[in-house]
Motif scaffolding. Sequence first.
Motif, PDB file in Angstrom:
ATOM      1  N   TRP A 121      -3.990   0.340   2.515  1.00 45.45           N
ATOM      2  CA  TRP A 121      -2.852  -0.483   2.942  1.00 45.45           C
ATOM      3  C   TRP A 121      -1.549   0.190   2.567  1.00 45.45           C
ATOM      4  N   ILE A 122      -1.484   0.799   1.394  1.00 55.25           N
ATOM      5  CA  ILE A 122      -0.243   1.436   0.930  1.00 55.25           C
ATOM      6  C   ILE A 122       0.122   2.613   1.829  1.00 55.25           C
ATOM      7  N   SER A 123      -0.853   3.473   2.138  1.00 56.17           N
ATOM      8  CA  SER A 123      -0.549   4.628   2.992  1.00 56.17           C
ATOM      9  C   SER A 123      -0.171   4.174   4.396  1.00 56.17           C
ATOM     10  N   TRP A 124      -0.841   3.123   4.892  1.00 55.96           N
ATOM     11  CA  TRP A 124      -0.492   2.584   6.207  1.00 55.96           C
ATOM     12  C   TRP A 124       0.937   2.047   6.203  1.00 55.96           C
ATOM     13  N   PHE A 125       1.269   1.265   5.187  1.00 53.44           N
ATOM     14  CA  PHE A 125       2.587   0.645   5.112  1.00 53.44           C
ATOM     15  C   PHE A 125       3.691   1.707   5.037  1.00 53.44           C
ATOM     16  N   ALA A 184       4.969   6.030  -1.964  1.00 53.40           N
ATOM     17  CA  ALA A 184       3.639   5.435  -2.108  1.00 53.40           C
ATOM     18  C   ALA A 184       3.395   5.126  -3.578  1.00 53.40           C
ATOM     19  N   VAL A 185       3.390   3.846  -3.914  1.00 49.75           N
ATOM     20  CA  VAL A 185       3.190   3.436  -5.305  1.00 49.75           C
ATOM     21  C   VAL A 185       1.743   3.707  -5.711  1.00 49.75           C
ATOM     22  N   ASP A 186       1.551   4.305  -6.877  1.00 44.17           N
ATOM     23  CA  ASP A 186       0.204   4.570  -7.368  1.00 44.17           C
ATOM     24  C   ASP A 186      -0.532   3.249  -7.608  1.00 44.17           C
ATOM     25  N   GLU A 187      -1.800   3.181  -7.186  1.00 45.69           N
ATOM     26  CA  GLU A 187      -2.573   1.965  -7.388  1.00 45.69           C
ATOM     27  C   GLU A 187      -2.768   1.663  -8.870  1.00 45.69           C
ATOM     28  N   GLU A 188      -2.796   2.710  -9.701  1.00 47.37           N
ATOM     29  CA  GLU A 188      -2.924   2.485 -11.146  1.00 47.37           C
ATOM     30  C   GLU A 188      -1.714   1.734 -11.683  1.00 47.37           C
ATOM     31  N   PHE A 189      -0.548   2.002 -11.129  1.00 47.50           N
ATOM     32  CA  PHE A 189       0.664   1.307 -11.552  1.00 47.50           C
ATOM     33  C   PHE A 189       0.575  -0.171 -11.182  1.00 47.50           C
ATOM     34  N   ILE A 190       0.066  -0.448  -9.977  1.00 48.49           N
ATOM     35  CA  ILE A 190      -0.053  -1.831  -9.518  1.00 48.49           C
ATOM     36  C   ILE A 190      -1.132  -2.574 -10.291  1.00 48.49           C
ATOM     37  N   SER A 247      -1.716 -13.926  -5.256  1.00 54.85           N
ATOM     38  CA  SER A 247      -3.030 -13.298  -5.448  1.00 54.85           C
ATOM     39  C   SER A 247      -3.545 -12.670  -4.160  1.00 54.85           C
ATOM     40  N   HIS A 248      -3.371 -13.389  -3.045  1.00 49.47           N
ATOM     41  CA  HIS A 248      -3.810 -12.847  -1.762  1.00 49.47           C
ATOM     42  C   HIS A 248      -3.003 -11.593  -1.392  1.00 49.47           C
ATOM     43  N   ILE A 265      -2.660  -5.580  -0.836  1.00 48.59           N
ATOM     44  CA  ILE A 265      -2.092  -4.271  -1.182  1.00 48.59           C
ATOM     45  C   ILE A 265      -3.158  -3.340  -1.746  1.00 48.59           C
ATOM     46  N   LEU A 266      -4.043  -3.890  -2.545  1.00 43.87           N
ATOM     47  CA  LEU A 266      -5.083  -3.074  -3.188  1.00 43.87           C
ATOM     48  C   LEU A 266      -6.364  -2.995  -2.360  1.00 43.87           C
TER      49      LEU A 266
END
Length: 239
Positions: free
Chosen positions: A27-31, A42-48, A65-66, A71-72
Amino acid sequence: AAAAPFDESSSNSMDDDSSLDDEDVTWISWFCSLKGHEFFAAVDEEFIADDFNLTGLAGAVPYYSHALDTILDDEYFNEELSEDQLLAIEAAAELLYGLIHARFIVSTRGLALMRAKFDAVEFGRCPRMLCEGQPGLPVGVEDAPRKAPVRVFCPRCWDVYLPRSKMHSDLDGAYWGSSFPHLFCQAYEAAGVVPRRNAAVYTPRIFGFKIHESAPEVQRNRAMADEPEAPVEPNGRTT
């Protein structure tokens, strides 16, 4: 602040490749690949995934939550949702990502990603002649969402301009925040990435001669320069 549009370099969005498996695209790369989203890193998923970085956001984003699951790429909703609810969740995901993005880009990793974009002139160039095409940085004049669109800060003249692209002008300035470009300048000025502020100003002339200091227009402009700084409105103009 000035209202002239920033001169933006062309940016390419992700091509529609039918051979690309949708499961391979997060989703992040698409967005971030959407046309008009070139200002986003592109925010790192570890950060999120670190709850500390999300402190205070649950109460600011509907369907929190949704939206986070979206995003993840963990969209396994237990309940039945209507089409309107799904659309609302997608909008909430964009809002949540934007607010997380504003926090991420002032981290060490985020600053490095934004530096790469700055070096590639993805945020455009300052339209001011005396800045000689200086690359700019995105800035929000408001930190709260839905208050003002993103603007572009020039680190050479320290003024704020409208993005040249209408698509960028529609982005929420809170997704970058008011602190980012100034922290960026502090982080990279010593390395020579960001120039020192340029104090040069245009000198008006008539038939090649500089206008005398006693001229009414010179006195008027001098008086305006001595006035207290006017606050910037969300539309990018001064009051």
